[in-house]
Motif scaffolding. Structure first.
Motif, PDB file in Angstrom:
ATOM      1  N   ALA A  13       2.446  18.129  -1.167  1.00 53.98           N
ATOM      2  CA  ALA A  13       1.987  17.844   0.050  1.00 53.98           C
ATOM      3  C   ALA A  13       1.391  16.384   0.152  1.00 53.98           C
ATOM      4  CB  ALA A  13       1.038  18.935   0.680  1.00 53.98           C
ATOM      5  N   ASN A  14       0.512  16.008  -0.659  1.00 54.81           N
ATOM      6  CA  ASN A  14      -0.107  14.547  -0.193  1.00 54.81           C
ATOM      7  C   ASN A  14       0.927  13.645  -0.351  1.00 54.81           C
ATOM      8  OD1 ASN A  14      -2.547  15.649  -0.145  1.00 54.81           O
ATOM      9  ND2 ASN A  14      -3.021  15.461  -2.653  1.00 54.81           N
ATOM     10  N   ARG A  15       1.919  13.699  -1.377  1.00 54.27           N
ATOM     11  CA  ARG A  15       3.019  12.600  -1.684  1.00 54.27           C
ATOM     12  C   ARG A  15       3.805  12.735  -0.263  1.00 54.27           C
ATOM     13  NH1 ARG A  15       4.626  11.126  -7.228  1.00 54.27           N
ATOM     14  NH2 ARG A  15       3.498   9.408  -7.523  1.00 54.27           N
ATOM     15  N   ARG A  16       4.167  13.854   0.196  1.00 54.21           N
ATOM     16  CA  ARG A  16       4.994  14.025   1.401  1.00 54.21           C
ATOM     17  C   ARG A  16       4.281  13.361   2.683  1.00 54.21           C
ATOM     18  NH1 ARG A  16       6.453  19.661   0.841  1.00 54.21           N
ATOM     19  NH2 ARG A  16       4.553  20.162   2.223  1.00 54.21           N
ATOM     20  N   ALA A  17       2.984  13.638   2.865  1.00 57.95           N
ATOM     21  CA  ALA A  17       2.273  13.006   3.937  1.00 57.95           C
ATOM     22  C   ALA A  17       2.446  11.629   3.673  1.00 57.95           C
ATOM     23  CB  ALA A  17       0.936  13.509   3.839  1.00 57.95           C
ATOM     24  N   ALA A  18       2.218  11.207   2.417  1.00 57.76           N
ATOM     25  CA  ALA A  18       2.145   9.808   2.206  1.00 57.76           C
ATOM     26  C   ALA A  18       3.569   8.876   2.616  1.00 57.76           C
ATOM     27  CB  ALA A  18       1.870   9.386   0.728  1.00 57.76           C
ATOM     28  N   LEU A  19       4.637   9.693   2.103  1.00 56.42           N
ATOM     29  CA  LEU A  19       5.836   9.195   2.527  1.00 56.42           C
ATOM     30  C   LEU A  19       5.961   9.036   4.225  1.00 56.42           C
ATOM     31  CD1 LEU A  19       8.817   8.758   1.869  1.00 56.42           C
ATOM     32  CD2 LEU A  19       9.408  10.991   2.085  1.00 56.42           C
ATOM     33  N   GLU A  69       0.914  -1.080   0.035  1.00 56.60           N
ATOM     34  CA  GLU A  69       0.035   0.080   0.046  1.00 56.60           C
ATOM     35  C   GLU A  69       1.015   1.016  -0.126  1.00 56.60           C
ATOM     36  OE1 GLU A  69      -2.874   0.150   2.936  1.00 56.60           O
ATOM     37  OE2 GLU A  69      -3.398  -2.006   2.601  1.00 56.60           O
ATOM     38  N   THR A  70       1.212   1.688  -1.259  1.00 58.77           N
ATOM     39  CA  THR A  70       2.016   2.878  -1.236  1.00 58.77           C
ATOM     40  C   THR A  70       1.470   3.877  -2.396  1.00 58.77           C
ATOM     41  OG1 THR A  70       4.405   3.348  -1.974  1.00 58.77           O
ATOM     42  CG2 THR A  70       3.343   1.485  -2.914  1.00 58.77           C
ATOM     43  N   ALA A  71       1.935   5.169  -2.169  1.00 59.35           N
ATOM     44  CA  ALA A  71       1.587   6.243  -3.023  1.00 59.35           C
ATOM     45  C   ALA A  71       2.483   6.395  -4.048  1.00 59.35           C
ATOM     46  CB  ALA A  71       1.621   7.402  -2.218  1.00 59.35           C
ATOM     47  N   PHE A  72       3.860   5.544  -3.861  1.00 54.71           N
ATOM     48  CA  PHE A  72       4.874   5.779  -4.860  1.00 54.71           C
ATOM     49  C   PHE A  72       4.722   4.587  -5.977  1.00 54.71           C
ATOM     50  CE2 PHE A  72       5.995   7.926  -0.991  1.00 54.71           C
ATOM     51  CZ  PHE A  72       6.441   8.794  -1.659  1.00 54.71           C
ATOM     52  N   PRO A  73       5.183   4.940  -7.238  1.00 52.14           N
ATOM     53  CA  PRO A  73       5.044   3.888  -8.445  1.00 52.14           C
ATOM     54  C   PRO A  73       6.003   2.726  -8.192  1.00 52.14           C
ATOM     55  CG  PRO A  73       6.496   5.878  -9.071  1.00 52.14           C
ATOM     56  CD  PRO A  73       6.163   6.136  -7.673  1.00 52.14           C
ATOM     57  N   ALA A  74       5.652   1.793  -8.876  1.00 50.60           N
ATOM     58  CA  ALA A  74       6.461   0.425  -9.035  1.00 50.60           C
ATOM     59  C   ALA A  74       7.445   0.441 -10.077  1.00 50.60           C
ATOM     60  CB  ALA A  74       5.479  -0.691  -8.905  1.00 50.60           C
ATOM     61  N   ALA A  75       8.495  -0.120 -10.039  1.00 49.42           N
ATOM     62  CA  ALA A  75       9.547  -0.477 -11.198  1.00 49.42           C
ATOM     63  C   ALA A  75       9.702  -1.744 -11.504  1.00 49.42           C
ATOM     64  CB  ALA A  75      10.809   0.326 -10.794  1.00 49.42           C
ATOM     65  N   ASP A  76       9.901  -2.032 -12.777  1.00 50.70           N
ATOM     66  CA  ASP A  76      10.170  -3.628 -13.061  1.00 50.70           C
ATOM     67  C   ASP A  76      11.662  -3.241 -13.050  1.00 50.70           C
ATOM     68  OD1 ASP A  76       7.684  -4.693 -13.311  1.00 50.70           O
ATOM     69  OD2 ASP A  76       7.570  -3.925 -15.309  1.00 50.70           O
ATOM     70  N   LEU A  77      12.526  -4.124 -12.366  1.00 49.47           N
ATOM     71  CA  LEU A  77      14.045  -4.067 -12.474  1.00 49.47           C
ATOM     72  C   LEU A  77      14.530  -5.236 -12.971  1.00 49.47           C
ATOM     73  CD1 LEU A  77      13.974  -3.000  -8.595  1.00 49.47           C
ATOM     74  CD2 LEU A  77      14.380  -1.568 -10.539  1.00 49.47           C
ATOM     75  N   CYS A 133       6.451   5.891   9.177  1.00 50.23           N
ATOM     76  CA  CYS A 133       5.806   5.629  10.578  1.00 50.23           C
ATOM     77  C   CYS A 133       5.469   4.078  10.555  1.00 50.23           C
ATOM     78  CB  CYS A 133       5.041   6.548  10.976  1.00 50.23           C
ATOM     79  SG  CYS A 133       5.640   8.096  11.063  1.00 50.23           S
ATOM     80  N   ALA A 134       4.876   3.601   9.310  1.00 59.33           N
ATOM     81  CA  ALA A 134       4.375   2.419   9.499  1.00 59.33           C
ATOM     82  C   ALA A 134       5.362   1.508   9.408  1.00 59.33           C
ATOM     83  CB  ALA A 134       3.538   2.044   8.339  1.00 59.33           C
ATOM     84  N   LEU A 135       6.228   1.799   8.772  1.00 57.62           N
ATOM     85  CA  LEU A 135       7.755   0.879   8.775  1.00 57.62           C
ATOM     86  C   LEU A 135       8.458   0.745  10.160  1.00 57.62           C
ATOM     87  CD1 LEU A 135       9.381   1.394   5.448  1.00 57.62           C
ATOM     88  CD2 LEU A 135       8.994  -0.676   6.273  1.00 57.62           C
ATOM     89  N   LEU A 181       7.809  21.611   6.196  1.00 51.15           N
ATOM     90  CA  LEU A 181       8.090  20.521   5.383  1.00 51.15           C
ATOM     91  C   LEU A 181       7.701  19.343   6.245  1.00 51.15           C
ATOM     92  CD1 LEU A 181      11.266  21.425   3.322  1.00 51.15           C
ATOM     93  CD2 LEU A 181       8.846  21.326   2.506  1.00 51.15           C
ATOM     94  N   PHE A 182       7.934  19.262   7.649  1.00 43.41           N
ATOM     95  CA  PHE A 182       7.816  18.224   8.331  1.00 43.41           C
ATOM     96  C   PHE A 182       6.719  18.482   9.381  1.00 43.41           C
ATOM     97  CE2 PHE A 182      12.350  18.592   7.211  1.00 43.41           C
ATOM     98  CZ  PHE A 182      12.411  17.371   6.778  1.00 43.41           C
ATOM     99  N   ALA A 183       5.492  19.256   9.174  1.00 49.50           N
ATOM    100  CA  ALA A 183       4.531  19.462  10.255  1.00 49.50           C
ATOM    101  C   ALA A 183       3.787  18.521  10.117  1.00 49.50           C
ATOM    102  CB  ALA A 183       3.758  20.808   9.644  1.00 49.50           C
TER     103      ALA A 183
END
Lengths: 199, 366
Positions: free
Chosen positions: B313-319, B210-218, B324-326, B339-341
């Motif tokens: 702001a959305n991506r930052r919050a998702a990051l 569950e991530t807001a960041f794109p996946a890559a084929d490596l 924190c979940a990790l 930036l860290f509020a």
């Protein structure tokens, strides 16, 4: 530096150049020698002068001794067909301290290193080939350090002696006597596992 | 379970004359103006893993001027099994000296204490510049899974440098080449195996996350698809005449490249926009951290330099939510506290300022 301490400072500088000593330990050693002038310093100076006069490299194996050929090379008892190849004289002395090896030695004088321009001819590898043929050697034991250069040299010698009619072996690698597995690095544990033996 | 830096003390380390941080395992948000010394702190943490840190600086470069009396870094690593004290020092003109729990240790021994992953602004061009940077990125990623990877890479590179010298000097001693190639081949097998395993783990960690960041084929792009030590030894021997003509080694894992396809669009990463490339890198770092946590139960330390400024702001919050979940101790830098509020009390907020060339550290309320 005042004139009256110039020579003492010079001695400290020379001592600090010795392996294992730094300026501080050299100062301590010199101070100790001066305090024990009669008991230690004069006999040490005399012994050093004697060794400087007499010590020489064995023409056969590269060991340090008093003659052209060292006691190990001239001893009949040590001619059992086994030849242990080491990087330098300190390694030979370490093997002798163990009192577990009854054959002869061959001191290479270093390891192969292309980057440092040390090739087979800079080491005593041609002499090793000659000795294997001339001294009736049946086994060459490679007691070289487990570094990249040490192992490159071991592979090289094994290739050189492939058709010389001798068995080429190397020292085992693994758990040191009195060692605990928990304190060993992964590479040593893997090596020990590969070299396991039946009980 | 968590491994984190609970105390960090720096003495004469770049802009930090004396800095001390006491931390409880939460992420660390470092903010302050450019040049205040934020990245210097991140660099200090990065030296707790083998290598030359995130700036790839030699010990001499880190020495604070004009005093030039050397530097010292002391860290307490808190871990479930036992805490460890790590001290790294460097005297002028001397290499770094590592001590673990008061005893001399190798740099590679640090890899056994904690895993560390990082993302720095210079990696923004990772997908568009030369393969060397991607290989370095790949090897850092691999090292986080396999602590023995550093030993294999060092052995391979040392033997290859010697072989390249022989090639350059046109030396034709077959036994010498065989001796070096035997060691390169053994190390190459370990390197390729470690890299393949690490890539598979990172790829698997992307699936279903569950991530807001794109996946890559490596994929690993090899000059020749070799796997075993015997394969490599044969390839080195076959390539010798060609290598002699070139004056360097032309086959082996030092020629591997890391290729990435932006999965959602099906285009190579190098053709993506700057923002997409950055998001891909963050995605890989987070996947790496997730995979490590799945493997060992412990998330690695994550160092993210100037990452917040590049995200909306959305991506930052998702990051922040993902970090924190990790339960990872992430060290992040940015120019302002806003930036860290979003992190609120979930992180330490630390302001770094510069007074007459000396960094000052102050922990602030969120």
């Amino acid at each position: 530096m005042s004139d009256d301490t110039r020579e003492i400072e010079a001695l400290i500088d020379m001592m600090a150049r010795l392996p294992g000593l730094g300026p501080r330990s050299a100062r301590r050693a010199v101070l100790h020698l001066i305090k024990k002038r009669g008991q230690l310093m004069r006999p040490l100076a005399q012994t050093m002068a004697n060794v400087a006069e007499t010590a020489r490299e064995c023409l056969n194996c590269g060991n340090i001794g008093n003659g052209d050929v060292c006691g190990i090379c001239t001893s009949e008892k040590r001619g059992n067909g086994q030849l242990c190849v080491v990087e330098d004289v300190a390694d030979l002395w370490a093997m002798e301290r163990g009192q577990a090896f009854a054959g002869r030695y061959h001191v290479l004088g270093g390891t192969l290193s292309a980057l440092d321009a040390i090739g087979p001819d800079e080491l005593r590898i041609p002499k090793l080939r000659d000795r294997v043929a001339a001294e009736g050697i049946t086994e060459v034991i490679l007691a070289l350090n487990a570094t990249v250069d040490g192992q490159t040299t071991a592979h090289y010698i094994a290739s050189e002696l492939e058709h010389a009619g001798v068995t080429v072996t190397s020292l085992a690698q693994g758990v040191p006597i009195g060692g605990e597995l928990d304190y060993l690095d992964d590479g040593t544990i893997s090596a020990a596992l590969r070299a396991r033996k039946s009980l | 379970m968590k491994v984190f830096v609970s105390q960090l003390t720096l003495s004469h380390f770049r802009s930090h004359k004396l800095a001390r941080l006491v931390l409880d395992g939460r992420p660390v948000a470092l903010f302050g103006p450019n040049g205040a010394g934020k990245t210097n702190l991140l660099e200090a943490v990065s030296l707790l893993s083998p290598g030359r840190g995130l700036r790839r600086a030699g010990a001499e470069e880190i020495i604070r001027r004009p005093e030039a009396i050397g530097w010292k870094l002391t860290a307490t690593l808190t871990a479930p099994a036992a805490d460890h004290d790590v001290t790294i020092t460097a005297e002028p003109g001397q290499p770094r000296v590592v001590q673990i729990d008061g005893k001399a240790a190798t740099q590679n021994a640090l890899a056994r204490l904690l895993s560390l992953v990082w993302l720095v602004p210079s990696q923004d061009r990772l997908w568009t510049e030369g393969a060397e940077g991607r290989r370095r990125f790949l090897d850092r990623l691999t090292l986080s899974f396999a602590p023995d990877h550093a030993d294999a890479v060092l052995t391979y590179e040392k033997a290859m440098r010697d072989r390249n010298r022989l090639l350059k000097d046109q030396i034709r001693d077959a036994h010498w080449y065989q001796a070096l190639e035997a060691q390169m081949a053994t190390a190459a097998e370990t390197i390729v195996s470690n890299r393949t395993t690490a890539l598979a783990r990172v790829t698997a960690a992307q699936w279903g996350a569950e991530t807001a960041f794109p996946a890559a084929d490596l994929t690993l792009e090899e000059v020749e698809p070799l796997q075993t030590a015997a394969d490599f030894a044969a390839a080195f021997a076959t390539s010798r005449p060609r290598d002699l003509a070139a004056g360097r080694t032309l086959v082996g894992p030092h020629r591997t490249d890391l290729a990435a396809i932006y999965q959602a669009k099906g285009v190579p990463a190098r053709q993506c926009s700057t923002g997409e490339q950055k998001a891909l890198l963050i995605s890989l770092i987070l996947s790496n951290a997730r995979a490590l946590k799945a493997d060992t139960g412990t998330a690695p330390l994550v160092l993210l330099d100037e990452v917040a400024a590049h995200l909306d702001a959305n991506r930052r919050a998702a990051l922040f939510d993902e970090i924190c979940a990790l339960e990872a101790q992430a060290w992040m830098t940015g120019t302002g506290p806003e930036l860290f509020a979003e992190l609120g009390h979930r992180a330490h907020h630390i302001e770094i300022t510069d007074t007459d060339g000396t960094s000052q550290i102050t922990e602030t309320a969120p």
